[in-house]
Design an enzyme around this catalytic site. Structure first.
Site, mmCIF file in Angstrom:
data_model
loop_
_atom_site.group_PDB
_atom_site.id
_atom_site.type_symbol
_atom_site.label_atom_id
_atom_site.label_comp_id
_atom_site.label_asym_id
_atom_site.label_seq_id
_atom_site.Cartn_x
_atom_site.Cartn_y
_atom_site.Cartn_z
ATOM 1 N N ASP A 415 0.794 -1.333 0.148
ATOM 2 C CA ASP A 415 -0.037 -0.081 -0.009
ATOM 3 C C ASP A 415 0.811 1.251 0.003
ATOM 4 O O ASP A 415 2.007 1.270 0.332
ATOM 5 C CB ASP A 415 -0.929 0.068 1.149
ATOM 6 C CG ASP A 415 -2.312 0.886 1.156
ATOM 7 O OD1 ASP A 415 -2.380 1.558 0.121
ATOM 8 O OD2 ASP A 415 -3.043 0.643 1.824
ATOM 9 N N GLU A 470 -14.142 2.167 0.724
ATOM 10 C CA GLU A 470 -13.418 2.649 1.719
ATOM 11 C C GLU A 470 -13.886 4.332 1.821
ATOM 12 O O GLU A 470 -13.668 4.835 3.063
ATOM 13 C CB GLU A 470 -11.974 2.773 1.602
ATOM 14 C CG GLU A 470 -11.341 3.467 0.738
ATOM 15 C CD GLU A 470 -9.899 3.191 0.667
ATOM 16 O OE1 GLU A 470 -9.169 2.435 1.371
ATOM 17 O OE2 GLU A 470 -8.921 4.162 -0.008
#
Length: 663
Positions: A415, A470
């Site tokens: 990430d 998200e």
């Protein structure tokens, strides 16, 4: 010289450049697409679809550091044409076999370079190829994609609103779309690929790139004066320093005056233009996969796509348990038990399992015993995936990957890359390669759009680079995720799989949504969440909600965990960008159907003639009669498929439809 002779001489001089100009024509195998490449003072190409313009003449070139411009005053040495019709095996994709049929023209120029043009029935691709000695430095790859009209577009800006492109290069590649004409777009902002242009008569062209290796990714920037899109690339990083999110990133403090340093003999990335006459064609397009380099992993038997029970979106919010939920072994054993009971292949440990602010993946917090969790999962046939911040992973890659592979971990979710300059693109390839060598899966997050790496390294199963669910943990009530959901299948998904992270069991109608970080909800209906597992391509697919919620919703959970994540066949049934979509996918003997609408209620008649002969049952989930008010309202039914193969469906505002069809 008399007047007539002088006049003739002037006419002759004026016509010489035109006489020197050379035109090369290329057509698609079905003869619908026509490309014309014009070589004169520069190199230009144009494209038409069934006689109507897709691209007006557009010039392309590449500038090297020594001042040489590939494409300036070009001299053609030879043209080699070829026609190809073959098949590509695609084991972890939306279909098991991809048809690869195209006509190609490779034009070689003096100066040891060429440009290869390929025309498929679905679109055009071109790339530069060089045969230079040693290494070269590329100052820029220039392209101006021109249109004769100021067409409307679906454009996604970088999500960094800084005042300079230099600062905008740092971004997460997640943004909703604006629907503006080319000249009305904000030319102070970079735009990410894929990028969609609405042409005349309902036709579209979607611009992206493929086989992006050892080169920066491409952004687009518009002109406010004319309908033109210009290619922009992030320059090569010169000075980087650790920082950013939890000190897990490398921030570029200064850049070079070039975009790439690379091998002198190589093929550069493909520039891709997918053309559709009907929007639904964009939702089932193989251009990027075809154009990617073939697999470099000989043994793929260990690569297992599947579902993932995820912790972060639901904030580890278990209830009805006799331990304190959080980032600890008891919580993760509960997730593993849930996964095992439902046939879910993996559990992820997202951010928090490693000591914070150390950028060191070998420092594990005391509340976590990783070996114990890996062994516990193995005994229950559940693999463990570890979240990894970019710099913590990159700085000690070989050691980290081997350490956790030896422990029995199955892969990484990497990430916060947030760049696509050449160094970051090289990192992505290296991470894929090192993980493949250690039989580890990869899911890239905070990353640029896919460009076909999942074909070259099939252990790369998924990418973010999408404005996923998200966002609803923190976005305001005015945020419109529902419209985005029916836009991305035609644009972002054309580039490849996307880790949207769906599966919410708290669902909100348009006026009931609000951001709640620890107990988040989706926008739209429950059936919408189910349908996204069919619509969105995602070989490595999250269940974003918590096990406690799923166990209260047995029917929906059972449907989600049984939907395959890779497919044998895909059929795009119906759709219109930003309005609705309907698709069917087959795995084994079963077909799955999914449909989504925007905030408009919608009725569709779907053609199921692809089923062929035989008697079929359909197990369906449809929006309940009150789903426009209580978004969790749904109805499950099992019916016979109509003999005429016409399936009538109805969706609530923000609704969806999901079904399994079986003999």
């Amino acid at each position: 010289m008399n007047v007539k002779a002088l006049l003739f001489f002037c006419v002759l001089l004026g016509s010489m450049p035109a006489m020197a100009q050379k035109n090369y024509n290329l057509q698609s195998p079905d003869k619908v697409l026509q490309a014309q490449i014009t070589v004169g003072d520069d190199i230009q190409f144009s494209l038409t679809h069934d006689g109507s313009e897709v691209l007006a003449p557009s010039s392309i070139s590449m500038t090297l550091q020594d001042g040489e411009v590939l494409g300036a005053k070009p001299k053609v040495l030879k043209v080699v044409k070829a026609s190809v019709d073959k098949e590509i095996l695609s084991p972890f994709y939306k279909k098991s076999v991809v048809k690869d049929e195209y006509n190609e023209a490779a034009i070689s120029f003096a100066g040891n370079y060429s440009i290869v043009f390929r025309l498929y029935n679905e679109g055009l691709a071109y790339r530069f190829v060089t045969k230079k000695k040693g290494d070269i430095i590329v100052v820029g790859e220039e392209a101006e994609y021109n249109f004769s009209k100021d067409h409307k577009t679906f454009a996604a800006y970088v999500n960094n609103k800084a005042e300079t492109f230099e600062k905008q290069y740092f971004n997460s590649f997640e943004q909703p779309y604006v629907n503006e004409s080319i000249t009305k777009l904000n030319n102070q902002r970079l735009m990410i690929l894929p990028f969609l242009v609405e042409l005349d008569n309902g036709k579209k062209v979607c611009i992206t790139e493929a086989d992006l290796e050892e080169f920066p990714g491409m952004f687009l920037n518009n002109s406010a004066d004319k309908p033109c899109l210009k290619a922009i690339h992030a320059p090569y990083p010169k000075i980087e320093e650790q920082g950013g999110h939890n000190r897990l990133q490398m921030l570029v403090k200064e850049r070079e005056n070039f975009i790439a340093k690379t091998k002198g003999t190589r093929s550069f990335p493909w520039r891709v233009f997918t053309v559709s006459a009907d929007d639904k064609e964009l939702a089932d397009c193989d251009m990027v996969y075809r154009l990617a380099s073939p697999s470099k992993v000989s043994d793929i038997s260990w690569i297992k796509p599947g579902k993932v029970a995820w912790d972060w979106w639901n904030d580890w919010n278990l209830y009805g348990v006799d331990f304190r939920a959080g980032i600890n072994n008891e919580t993760y054993k509960y997730y593993i038990d849930f996964a095992s009971a439902h046939g879910i292949e993996y559990v992820i440990l997202d951010e928090g399992w490693a000591v914070n602010l150390q950028a060191d993946m070998l420092q594990v917090i005391p509340e976590i015993n990783l070996q114990e969790l890996v062994d516990y999962g193995k005994a229950k046939n559940v693999g463990i995936i570890l979240w990894a911040g970019y710099w913590a992973f990159a700085r000690d890659m070989e050691n980290v990957v081997k350490h956790y592979a030896d422990m029995g971990v199955k892969g990484f979710k990497i990430d916060f890359l947030d760049r696509d300059d050449q160094k970051m693109v090289e990192f992505v390839y290296k991470a894929a390669k090192v993980c493949a060598e250690n039989k580890m899966l990869v899911d890239f997050h905070g990353v640029f759009k896919p460009t076909g790496l999942q074909r070259t390294y099939p252990n790369v199963l998924n990418y973010e680079g999408v404005n996923g669910l998200e966002q609803l943990k923190w976005s305001p009530e005015s945020y419109d995720m529902v419209t985005y959901d029916v836009t991305i299948p035609y644009i972002r998904m054309m580039a490849g799989p996307m880790d949207y992270t769906q599966g919410a069991m708290r669902n909100a109608s348009r006026w009931n949504y609000r951001p709640v970080n620890s107990e988040p909800m989706s926008q739209g209906t429950r059936c919408r969440q189910l349908a996204t597992y069919v619509i969105f391509e995602s070989p490595f697919n999250m269940l974003c909600d918590n096990p406690s919620n799923y166990m209260r919703e047995k029917e929906c959970t059972e449907f989600i965990v049984n939907v395959p994540t890779v497919w044998d066949e895909t059929v795009s049934l119906d759709g219109k960008v930003a309005e609705y979509i309907a698709m069917a996918r087959k795995y084994g003997d079963d077909w799955y159907v999914g449909a989504l609408t925007n905030w408009e209620p919608r009725e569709l008649t779907l053609d199921l003639s692809f089923l062929g002969e035989g008697n079929y049952k359909i197990e369906l989930f449809k929006d309940g009669i009150n789903a426009d008010r209580a978004a969790c309202d749904y109805k499950k039914e099992v019916l016979s498929v109509p003999a005429d193969r016409k399936l009538n469906i109805k969706m609530a505002p923000g609704g969806g439809y999901a079904a399994r069809i079986y003999k």
